[in-house]
Write a protein that holds these residues in place. Structure first.
Motif, PDB file in Angstrom:
ATOM      1  N   ARG A 188       0.842  -1.198   0.000  1.00 21.44           N
ATOM      2  CA  ARG A 188       0.000   0.000   0.000  1.00 21.44           C
ATOM      3  C   ARG A 188       0.882   1.255   0.000  1.00 21.44           C
ATOM      4  N   CYS A 189       0.466   2.221  -0.849  1.00 26.15           N
ATOM      5  CA  CYS A 189       1.124   3.528  -0.793  1.00 26.15           C
ATOM      6  C   CYS A 189       0.254   4.521  -0.026  1.00 26.15           C
ATOM      7  N   ASN A 190      -1.017   4.193   0.154  1.00 22.08           N
ATOM      8  CA  ASN A 190      -1.900   4.886   1.091  1.00 22.08           C
ATOM      9  C   ASN A 190      -3.065   3.949   1.386  1.00 22.08           C
ATOM     10  N   SER A 191      -4.060   4.408   2.111  1.00 24.15           N
ATOM     11  CA  SER A 191      -5.138   3.513   2.528  1.00 24.15           C
ATOM     12  C   SER A 191      -6.027   3.084   1.369  1.00 24.15           C
ATOM     13  N   CYS A 192      -5.913   3.752   0.212  1.00 30.11           N
ATOM     14  CA  CYS A 192      -6.819   3.472  -0.910  1.00 30.11           C
ATOM     15  C   CYS A 192      -6.182   2.661  -2.028  1.00 30.11           C
ATOM     16  N   GLY A 202       8.791   4.958 -11.125  1.00 34.27           N
ATOM     17  CA  GLY A 202       9.493   6.061 -10.491  1.00 34.27           C
ATOM     18  C   GLY A 202       8.712   6.641  -9.324  1.00 34.27           C
ATOM     19  N   ILE A 203       9.380   7.523  -8.576  1.00 39.24           N
ATOM     20  CA  ILE A 203       8.767   8.266  -7.469  1.00 39.24           C
ATOM     21  C   ILE A 203       9.016   9.741  -7.729  1.00 39.24           C
ATOM     22  N   GLN A 204       7.964  10.533  -7.718  1.00 41.55           N
ATOM     23  CA  GLN A 204       8.082  11.980  -7.899  1.00 41.55           C
ATOM     24  C   GLN A 204       7.398  12.671  -6.727  1.00 41.55           C
ATOM     25  N   ASP A 205       8.223  13.257  -5.864  1.00 37.08           N
ATOM     26  CA  ASP A 205       7.712  13.874  -4.629  1.00 37.08           C
ATOM     27  C   ASP A 205       6.907  12.837  -3.850  1.00 37.08           C
ATOM     28  N   ASP A 206       5.619  13.083  -3.664  1.00 34.12           N
ATOM     29  CA  ASP A 206       4.778  12.134  -2.930  1.00 34.12           C
ATOM     30  C   ASP A 206       3.879  11.340  -3.866  1.00 34.12           C
ATOM     31  N   MET A 207       4.342  11.128  -5.083  1.00 35.07           N
ATOM     32  CA  MET A 207       3.551  10.399  -6.070  1.00 35.07           C
ATOM     33  C   MET A 207       4.299   9.146  -6.533  1.00 35.07           C
ATOM     34  N   VAL A 208       3.550   8.037  -6.620  1.00 36.70           N
ATOM     35  CA  VAL A 208       4.083   6.789  -7.167  1.00 36.70           C
ATOM     36  C   VAL A 208       3.711   6.758  -8.646  1.00 36.70           C
ATOM     37  N   MET A 217       1.065   9.059  -2.451  1.00 42.68           N
ATOM     38  CA  MET A 217       1.671   8.263  -1.387  1.00 42.68           C
ATOM     39  C   MET A 217       1.536   9.045  -0.075  1.00 42.68           C
ATOM     40  N   SER A 218       0.836   8.489   0.902  1.00 43.39           N
ATOM     41  CA  SER A 218       0.593   9.198   2.159  1.00 43.39           C
ATOM     42  C   SER A 218       1.864   9.284   2.999  1.00 43.39           C
ATOM     43  N   ARG A 219       1.908  10.300   3.838  1.00 40.54           N
ATOM     44  CA  ARG A 219       3.072  10.480   4.708  1.00 40.54           C
ATOM     45  C   ARG A 219       3.228   9.301   5.656  1.00 40.54           C
ATOM     46  N   ALA A 220       2.087   8.755   6.127  1.00 45.54           N
ATOM     47  CA  ALA A 220       2.143   7.666   7.097  1.00 45.54           C
ATOM     48  C   ALA A 220       2.723   6.387   6.497  1.00 45.54           C
ATOM     49  N   ARG A 221       2.536   6.182   5.199  1.00 42.61           N
ATOM     50  CA  ARG A 221       2.988   4.939   4.571  1.00 42.61           C
ATOM     51  C   ARG A 221       4.235   5.113   3.710  1.00 42.61           C
ATOM     52  N   PHE A 225       6.666   2.083   2.377  1.00 36.83           N
ATOM     53  CA  PHE A 225       6.553   1.807   0.949  1.00 36.83           C
ATOM     54  C   PHE A 225       7.916   1.905   0.276  1.00 36.83           C
ATOM     55  N   MET A 226       8.683   2.952   0.613  1.00 38.03           N
ATOM     56  CA  MET A 226       9.989   3.130   0.001  1.00 38.03           C
ATOM     57  C   MET A 226      10.948   2.008   0.398  1.00 38.03           C
ATOM     58  N   GLN A 227      10.857   1.545   1.622  1.00 36.43           N
ATOM     59  CA  GLN A 227      11.692   0.428   2.056  1.00 36.43           C
ATOM     60  C   GLN A 227      11.380  -0.835   1.258  1.00 36.43           C
ATOM     61  N   GLU A 228      10.084  -1.117   1.066  1.00 33.74           N
ATOM     62  CA  GLU A 228       9.688  -2.298   0.303  1.00 33.74           C
ATOM     63  C   GLU A 228      10.070  -2.168  -1.164  1.00 33.74           C
ATOM     64  N   LEU A 229       9.945  -0.967  -1.708  1.00 35.92           N
ATOM     65  CA  LEU A 229      10.307  -0.747  -3.109  1.00 35.92           C
ATOM     66  C   LEU A 229      11.808  -0.927  -3.314  1.00 35.92           C
ATOM     67  N   ASN A 230      12.601  -0.381  -2.407  1.00 37.30           N
ATOM     68  CA  ASN A 230      14.058  -0.530  -2.511  1.00 37.30           C
ATOM     69  C   ASN A 230      14.472  -1.984  -2.371  1.00 37.30           C
ATOM     70  N   ARG A 231      13.825  -2.693  -1.472  1.00 42.81           N
ATOM     71  CA  ARG A 231      14.131  -4.120  -1.306  1.00 42.81           C
ATOM     72  C   ARG A 231      13.754  -4.891  -2.557  1.00 42.81           C
ATOM     73  N   TYR A 232      12.582  -4.567  -3.126  1.00 45.83           N
ATOM     74  CA  TYR A 232      12.134  -5.265  -4.338  1.00 45.83           C
ATOM     75  C   TYR A 232      13.076  -5.004  -5.505  1.00 45.83           C
ATOM     76  N   LEU A 233      13.453  -3.742  -5.700  1.00 42.04           N
ATOM     77  CA  LEU A 233      14.340  -3.409  -6.802  1.00 42.04           C
ATOM     78  C   LEU A 233      15.736  -3.973  -6.606  1.00 42.04           C
ATOM     79  N   GLY A 234      16.087  -4.168  -5.331  1.00 40.85           N
ATOM     80  CA  GLY A 234      17.405  -4.745  -5.043  1.00 40.85           C
ATOM     81  C   GLY A 234      17.453  -6.240  -5.233  1.00 40.85           C
ATOM     82  N   GLY A 235      16.269  -6.841  -5.480  1.00 37.95           N
ATOM     83  CA  GLY A 235      16.214  -8.267  -5.738  1.00 37.95           C
ATOM     84  C   GLY A 235      16.225  -9.147  -4.511  1.00 37.95           C
TER      85      GLY A 235
END
Length: 237
Positions: A188-192, A202-208, A217-221, A225-235
């Motif tokens: 999830r990048c936000n509750s919706c 890519g990531i642009q400011d607070d947008m996926v 992308m909400s501040r709370a998530r 989200f960025m941690q999971e994305l970095n892990r995924y891209l890192g394989g």
């Protein structure tokens, strides 16, 4: 492993031959059990179709709707089922790429050729990491592979599945879908929004950024989200 197979073939002798071949193959490959359903016309097959099959073996020359036209209709109902053409006209079978056919066999089918094709297709079926998602639609249940889902959106009391085949609407909760999918790839990048990380460009400011879309992308998530994305891209799956 139980494998459900539909054989769409108007020649009763050919159907019986496939039954014998599957019996012999199952004896040689005891890890697999096959459940077969035979249909003498494509129209009967399509009318009663439910996304319960792992493989459809489709003859091209059929009375009524031919196998190629039937395959286009099948893909509208089920984008994920494996499709194999059975024909004595190889020149038509090569058109199978238009309906994402996995392979084809040319009649008369020998057991050695049948076995080779089945080993290939079973390798594909066995390698699927996750099961298909079943989505109820007015015209029937649609089966969508997780790899085809770009993201899922909450819209009022409905869920919108944004897929590579279009948008499908269904009832349910995002939490339940989230629990059924691979949490290492759907985040999830936000509750919706529940996002398939494979489609993030890519990531642009607070947008996926997903293809031509941007999701907030909400501040709370954001951190998670960025941690999971970095892990995924890192394989590090």
């Amino acid at each position: 492993m139980l494998v459900n197979i539909a054989i769409v073939e108007d020649n009763a002798a050919a159907v019986e031959q496939f039954r014998r071949y599957f019996d012999l193959f199952s004896a040689e490959q005891p890890d697999y059990t096959f459940r077969l359903a035979a249909f003498s016309t494509a129209d009967t097959f399509l009318f009663s179709y439910r996304p319960v099959y792992d493989l459809v073996m489709m003859d091209i020359e059929l009375p009524g709707t031919n196998g190629m036209d039937a395959s286009f209709q099948l893909r509208k109902m089920d984008a994920g089922v494996a499709l194999m053409f059975v024909t004595n006209m190889a020149q038509f079978a090569v058109k199978g790429y238009e309906v994402d056919a996995f392979d084809y066999v040319v009649k008369p089918v020998t057991y050695s050729n049948f076995k080779m094709k089945m080993l290939r297709i079973l390798g594909k079926l066995s390698s699927r990491a996750t099961r298909a998602v079943l989505i109820s639609q007015p015209e029937g249940t649609r089966r969508v592979l997780p790899s085809e889902i770009v993201y899922i959106e909450v819209s009022g009391h409905a869920l919108l599945y944004h897929t590579s085949q279009g948008v499908l609407s269904a009832y349910g909760t995002l939490k339940a879908v989230e629990e059924s999918l691979d949490g290492r790839q759907f985040v999830r990048c936000n509750s919706c929004y529940l996002v398939n990380l494979a489609y993030v460009t890519g990531i642009q400011d607070d947008m996926v950024v997903l293809r031509d879309e941007r999701l907030h992308m909400s501040r709370a998530r954001k951190k998670a989200f960025m941690q999971e994305l970095n892990r995924y891209l890192g394989g590090s799956m």
